[in-house]
Design a protein around this motif. Structure first.
Motif, mmCIF file in Angstrom:
data_model
loop_
_atom_site.group_PDB
_atom_site.id
_atom_site.type_symbol
_atom_site.label_atom_id
_atom_site.label_comp_id
_atom_site.label_asym_id
_atom_site.label_seq_id
_atom_site.Cartn_x
_atom_site.Cartn_y
_atom_site.Cartn_z
ATOM 1 N N PRO A 1 0.805 -1.223 0.000
ATOM 2 C CA PRO A 1 0.000 0.000 0.000
ATOM 3 C C PRO A 1 0.840 1.276 0.000
ATOM 4 O O PRO A 1 0.416 2.309 -0.502
ATOM 5 N N ASP A 2 2.071 1.183 0.557
ATOM 6 C CA ASP A 2 2.944 2.349 0.663
ATOM 7 C C ASP A 2 4.383 1.880 0.451
ATOM 8 O O ASP A 2 4.994 1.319 1.360
ATOM 9 N N VAL A 3 4.923 2.128 -0.744
ATOM 10 C CA VAL A 3 6.261 1.620 -1.054
ATOM 11 C C VAL A 3 7.334 2.230 -0.147
ATOM 12 O O VAL A 3 8.361 1.595 0.108
ATOM 13 N N SER A 4 7.104 3.426 0.363
ATOM 14 C CA SER A 4 8.108 4.061 1.221
ATOM 15 C C SER A 4 8.261 3.331 2.556
ATOM 16 O O SER A 4 9.261 3.509 3.248
ATOM 17 N N ALA A 5 7.307 2.491 2.908
ATOM 18 C CA ALA A 5 7.362 1.738 4.164
ATOM 19 C C ALA A 5 8.057 0.383 3.992
ATOM 20 O O ALA A 5 8.218 -0.348 4.960
ATOM 21 N N GLN A 6 8.488 0.036 2.778
ATOM 22 C CA GLN A 6 9.129 -1.248 2.503
ATOM 23 C C GLN A 6 10.645 -1.114 2.506
ATOM 24 O O GLN A 6 11.197 -0.310 1.757
ATOM 25 N N ASP A 7 11.310 -1.909 3.328
ATOM 26 C CA ASP A 7 12.772 -1.882 3.380
ATOM 27 C C ASP A 7 13.403 -2.409 2.098
ATOM 28 O O ASP A 7 14.428 -1.912 1.656
#
Length: 151
Positions: A89-95
């Motif tokens: 849902p939010d690529v910025s939250a994926q390491d």
């Protein structure tokens, strides 16, 4: 356009035997990108021979430098290993996210199985935050089953 309305179009493209597999895959990408407002990049990655990597196939959207993705790297690489759908849902939250464009906010990747083997996947990026629902997953599973019949 509702997913159910797109299913006959996907089936029609998949059965156009006068076109190459890549032409049909590109046509599927074009239909999805043109008819689903929040599908901003639509493409296919496939296992690259015996290597533990994915190779970019037909796609529609901004050009990408990510033509080869090692298994385990990024969302696509993780799906190659897990054999599971991956909705972000939010690529910025994926390491472990491989950024293709600063405009991408969300991603969905669905594996393609042929005879039980994960041979590739459809990858969709969206510039809309958190747009993907269970309906997207079910529809894209349908698309992947149609694609599996032609590859």
């Amino acid at each position: 356009m509702p997913f159910e309305a797109l299913k006959p179009e996907i089936k029609k493209i998949a059965t156009q035997n006068n076109l190459s597999v890549d032409e049909r895959l590109l046509n599927i990408c074009e239909v999805l990108e043109a008819n689903i407002e929040y599908y901003n990049w639509v493409g296919f990655y496939f296992k690259n021979g015996d290597k533990h990597e994915l190779k970019l196939g037909p796609y529609v959207g901004e050009p990408t430098d990510h033509t080869i993705i090692p298994f385990g790297k990024g969302i696509c690489g993780q799906v190659a290993v897990s054999n599971q759908n991956f909705v972000v849902p939010d690529v910025s939250a994926q390491d472990n996210y491989i950024a293709c464009s600063i405009t991408v906010k969300a991603e969905i990747v669905i594996p393609i199985f042929v005879n039980g083997e994960n041979v590739g996947q459809i990858d969709i990026d969206s510039n809309t935050p958190d747009p993907f629902t269970e309906a997207d997953e079910r529809f894209l599973e349908f698309v992947c089953k149609e694609v599996a019949k032609i590859i």
